[in-house]
Enzyme design. Sequence first.
Site, PDB file in Angstrom:
ATOM      1  N   ASP A  30      30.033 -25.213 -14.960  1.00 33.70           N
ATOM      2  CA  ASP A  30      29.775 -25.161 -15.779  1.00 33.70           C
ATOM      3  C   ASP A  30      29.583 -26.464 -17.450  1.00 33.70           C
ATOM      4  O   ASP A  30      30.509 -26.693 -16.951  1.00 33.70           O
ATOM      5  CB  ASP A  30      29.946 -23.402 -16.883  1.00 33.70           C
ATOM      6  N   ASN A  86      26.747 -11.663 -14.720  1.00 35.18           N
ATOM      7  CA  ASN A  86      25.838 -11.244 -16.496  1.00 35.18           C
ATOM      8  C   ASN A  86      25.512 -10.432 -16.025  1.00 35.18           C
ATOM      9  O   ASN A  86      23.606 -11.408 -15.298  1.00 35.18           O
ATOM     10  CB  ASN A  86      26.235 -12.157 -18.027  1.00 35.18           C
ATOM     11  N   GLY A  92      24.966 -10.469 -22.234  1.00 37.57           N
ATOM     12  CA  GLY A  92      24.929 -11.798 -23.008  1.00 37.57           C
ATOM     13  C   GLY A  92      24.470 -12.421 -21.767  1.00 37.57           C
ATOM     14  O   GLY A  92      24.116 -13.733 -21.603  1.00 37.57           O
ATOM     15  N   HIS A  99      23.349 -15.956 -10.953  1.00 40.54           N
ATOM     16  CA  HIS A  99      24.650 -16.440 -11.010  1.00 40.54           C
ATOM     17  C   HIS A  99      26.656 -16.250 -11.120  1.00 40.54           C
ATOM     18  O   HIS A  99      25.818 -14.933 -11.561  1.00 40.54           O
ATOM     19  CB  HIS A  99      23.703 -17.609 -11.736  1.00 40.54           C
ATOM     20  N   HIS A 101      29.469 -17.078 -11.756  1.00 44.78           N
ATOM     21  CA  HIS A 101      30.812 -16.655 -12.711  1.00 44.78           C
ATOM     22  C   HIS A 101      32.061 -17.241 -11.689  1.00 44.78           C
ATOM     23  O   HIS A 101      32.729 -16.226 -11.187  1.00 44.78           O
ATOM     24  CB  HIS A 101      31.234 -17.457 -13.561  1.00 44.78           C
TER      25      HIS A 101
HETATM   26  P1  AMP Z   1      25.337 -16.723 -18.692  1.00 43.79           P
HETATM   27  O1  AMP Z   1      25.543 -16.226 -19.708  1.00 43.79           O
HETATM   28  O2  AMP Z   1      26.134 -15.425 -17.848  1.00 43.79           O
HETATM   29  O3  AMP Z   1      23.355 -16.588 -18.952  1.00 43.79           O
HETATM   30  O4  AMP Z   1      25.540 -17.692 -18.117  1.00 43.79           O
HETATM   31  C1  AMP Z   1      24.826 -18.730 -18.313  1.00 43.79           C
HETATM   32  C2  AMP Z   1      25.706 -19.579 -17.804  1.00 43.79           C
HETATM   33  O5  AMP Z   1      25.388 -21.028 -17.767  1.00 43.79           O
HETATM   34  C3  AMP Z   1      26.676 -20.378 -19.180  1.00 43.79           C
HETATM   35  O6  AMP Z   1      27.777 -20.043 -19.138  1.00 43.79           O
HETATM   36  C4  AMP Z   1      26.265 -21.712 -19.911  1.00 43.79           C
HETATM   37  O7  AMP Z   1      27.154 -22.375 -20.028  1.00 43.79           O
HETATM   38  C5  AMP Z   1      25.993 -22.429 -18.005  1.00 43.79           C
HETATM   39  N1  AMP Z   1      24.796 -23.076 -18.261  1.00 43.79           N
HETATM   40  C6  AMP Z   1      23.875 -23.788 -18.569  1.00 43.79           C
HETATM   41  N2  AMP Z   1      22.821 -25.253 -19.383  1.00 43.79           N
HETATM   42  C7  AMP Z   1      23.799 -25.388 -17.913  1.00 43.79           C
HETATM   43  C8  AMP Z   1      23.732 -26.351 -17.170  1.00 43.79           C
HETATM   44  N3  AMP Z   1      22.399 -27.097 -17.827  1.00 43.79           N
HETATM   45  N4  AMP Z   1      24.670 -27.339 -16.553  1.00 43.79           N
HETATM   46  C9  AMP Z   1      25.925 -26.467 -16.348  1.00 43.79           C
HETATM   47  N5  AMP Z   1      25.855 -25.198 -17.166  1.00 43.79           N
HETATM   48  C10 AMP Z   1      25.294 -24.653 -18.072  1.00 43.79           C
END
Ligand code: AMP
Length: 113
Positions: A30, A86, A92, A99, A101
């Site tokens: 992340d 999520n 959020g 994805h 986490h």
């Molecule tokens: P969510 O809130 O579950 O949609 O989480 C999206 C996650 O993607 C967040 O923790 C961001 O920090 C992560 N994120 C967004 N863009 C990138 C990227 N280019 N590379 C790695 N992680 C990312």
Amino acid sequence: MDNCIFCKIASGRIPAAKVYEDEEMLVFKDIEPKAKVHLLAIPKVHFKLLSQMDENSSAIVGRMMAKIPDIAKESGCQNGYRLVINQGGDAGQEVFHLHIHILGGEKLPLNIV
Ligand code: AMP
Ligand code: ZN
């Protein structure tokens, strides 16, 4: 999906710190880690939401789940880890490509992603 950031990562059009890849999934760090180890596991095929899973995509997610324990352990989660998906606005969700986490590497507080 043309303007999906995780599709772009999956196809190599934008870079990511990859820790695992096979024909149907990718795991990368992340960009804004909320724990010492914070990885994102994605299917290479695009689907937006957990609630949109069909038989094919849920089989992919099942195989992803089976691989995550080894990937987490090899990435520094020797003492446990937390998986978070999520789903939608109230949770959020920011990126609308499913994805998982993977959080760990330290004792985790309750509210982090
Ligand atoms: P969510 O809130 O579950 O949609 O989480 C999206 C996650 O993607 C967040 O923790 C961001 O920090 C992560 N994120 C967004 N863009 C990138 C990227 N280019 N590379 C790695 N992680 C990312
Ligand atoms: Zn996508």
